[in-house]
Design a protein around this motif. Structure first.
Motif, PDB file in Angstrom:
ATOM      1  N   LEU A 126     -19.805 -43.067   2.205  1.00 56.80           N
ATOM      2  CA  LEU A 126     -21.013 -43.847   2.428  1.00 56.80           C
ATOM      3  C   LEU A 126     -22.215 -43.061   1.932  1.00 56.80           C
ATOM      4  O   LEU A 126     -22.334 -41.855   2.183  1.00 56.80           O
ATOM      5  CB  LEU A 126     -21.198 -44.171   3.913  1.00 56.80           C
ATOM      6  N   PHE A 127     -23.108 -43.736   1.219  1.00 60.96           N
ATOM      7  CA  PHE A 127     -24.332 -43.129   0.729  1.00 60.96           C
ATOM      8  C   PHE A 127     -25.532 -43.806   1.380  1.00 60.96           C
ATOM      9  O   PHE A 127     -25.511 -45.005   1.635  1.00 60.96           O
ATOM     10  CB  PHE A 127     -24.454 -43.278  -0.791  1.00 60.96           C
ATOM     11  N   VAL A 128     -26.566 -43.011   1.642  1.00 55.89           N
ATOM     12  CA  VAL A 128     -27.833 -43.537   2.146  1.00 55.89           C
ATOM     13  C   VAL A 128     -28.818 -43.548   0.989  1.00 55.89           C
ATOM     14  O   VAL A 128     -29.015 -42.540   0.318  1.00 55.89           O
ATOM     15  CB  VAL A 128     -28.380 -42.672   3.304  1.00 55.89           C
ATOM     16  N   VAL A 129     -29.415 -44.701   0.755  1.00 58.34           N
ATOM     17  CA  VAL A 129     -30.331 -44.880  -0.371  1.00 58.34           C
ATOM     18  C   VAL A 129     -31.764 -44.970   0.161  1.00 58.34           C
ATOM     19  O   VAL A 129     -32.008 -45.653   1.156  1.00 58.34           O
ATOM     20  CB  VAL A 129     -29.960 -46.178  -1.143  1.00 58.34           C
ATOM     21  N   PRO A 130     -32.732 -44.243  -0.445  1.00 57.71           N
ATOM     22  CA  PRO A 130     -32.619 -43.491  -1.696  1.00 57.71           C
ATOM     23  C   PRO A 130     -32.296 -42.004  -1.527  1.00 57.71           C
ATOM     24  O   PRO A 130     -32.316 -41.265  -2.507  1.00 57.71           O
ATOM     25  CB  PRO A 130     -34.019 -43.643  -2.280  1.00 57.71           C
ATOM     26  N   ASP A 131     -31.974 -41.563  -0.316  1.00 57.64           N
ATOM     27  CA  ASP A 131     -31.789 -40.136  -0.057  1.00 57.64           C
ATOM     28  C   ASP A 131     -30.742 -39.491  -0.959  1.00 57.64           C
ATOM     29  O   ASP A 131     -30.902 -38.351  -1.391  1.00 57.64           O
ATOM     30  CB  ASP A 131     -31.380 -39.909   1.405  1.00 57.64           C
ATOM     31  N   ASP A 132     -29.662 -40.201  -1.236  1.00 59.80           N
ATOM     32  CA  ASP A 132     -28.540 -39.625  -1.972  1.00 59.80           C
ATOM     33  C   ASP A 132     -28.591 -39.899  -3.469  1.00 59.80           C
ATOM     34  O   ASP A 132     -27.621 -39.636  -4.175  1.00 59.80           O
ATOM     35  CB  ASP A 132     -27.220 -40.168  -1.414  1.00 59.80           C
ATOM     36  N   LEU A 133     -29.691 -40.433  -3.957  1.00 61.90           N
ATOM     37  CA  LEU A 133     -29.820 -40.707  -5.395  1.00 61.90           C
ATOM     38  C   LEU A 133     -30.308 -39.470  -6.132  1.00 61.90           C
ATOM     39  O   LEU A 133     -31.053 -38.654  -5.574  1.00 61.90           O
ATOM     40  CB  LEU A 133     -30.781 -41.870  -5.618  1.00 61.90           C
TER      41      LEU A 133
END
Length: 239
Positions: free
Chosen positions: A37-44
């Motif tokens: 799972l990615f949190v956007v925009p933190d993991d961009l």
């Protein structure tokens, strides 16, 4: 629009499928996928990867710490609480180490604030990730009722069969109930969970776009599935 459907057809044709699921709507299937799972925009920006990356949980209007909208419902990323507020949706995608499965919020005890707090404490040590969404099929049975004049959209559904985990997408706009019936008929999954679509339709499969959006500005989270390692046949094993 024609280009989009042409690209989608190529992706579908090349996607691995379980024997129990021969639907033309399969975008991805793997017996032992790795899920992130990615949190956007933190993991961009996201690194290039084989597999498929799609919008996961719904995005709400509530802001999270550090900026950006929060996912709707209880959401954990690698042990960190992104949204501690539980949603009314029964479906849960639980990523616990190498174990990835669809389950129910009451089964894992997050249908109460006390239960969410207890799981959040365990998640810190075990690096658990989790999202909530509408459960369409539970233990092989429909878990949703037909609603009169329900909205119709193209639907993307995470399914779990006896053979593995996959992503199915409808070929035309459907209600949630109609999508549940369609995926049950096509794939006979044990569990099925709705994924966010509509104007939040982000999808990249093996580096190729398969959704309406090419940006992530309105998104809060993404789900990536990658094909797991498969055991070698005995005859191919090294001495």
């Amino acid at each position: 629009m024609k280009l989009k459907f042409a690209m989608l057809s190529v992706l579908i044709a090349s996607a691995p499928m379980a024997e129990a699921c021969t639907s033309d709507g399969m975008l991805f299937f793997d017996a032992n996928p790795r899920a992130t799972l990615f949190v956007v925009p933190d993991d961009l920006p996201l690194s290039d990867s084989k597999g498929i990356t799609v919008t996961g949980a719904y995005t709400g209007t509530e802001l999270r710490q550090g900026g950006g909208n929060a996912p709707v419902g209880f959401f954990l990323q690698d042990g960190e609480v992104i949204n501690r507020n539980g949603g009314p949706m029964d479906g849960v995608l639980l990523i616990d180490g190498d174990n990835v499965r669809i389950t129910r919020r009451d089964v894992i005890g997050i249908d109460s604030a006390q239960g969410r707090l207890a799981l959040a404490e365990r998640a810190k040590q075990d690096h658990i990730s989790l999202l909530q969404s509408h459960l369409l099929i539970s233990d092989g049975e429909l878990d949703i009722h037909e609603i009169e004049d329900a909205p119709r959209f193209t639907r993307r559904v995470l399914i779990q069969t006896e053979d593995g985990l996959g992503i199915w997408q409808s070929a035309q706009p459907l209600t949630l109930y109609s999508a549940a019936v369609a995926v049950q008929t096509a794939c006979a999954p044990m569990m099925a969970l709705n994924l966010d679509m509509g104007s939040y339709d982000y999808c990249v499969s093996d580096g190729r776009y398969c959704g309406l959006r090419r940006d992530t500005e309105r998104l809060s989270n993404l789900l990536r599935l990658e094909r797991g390692e498969r055991p070698q046949p005995d005859g191919d094993a090294e001495d």
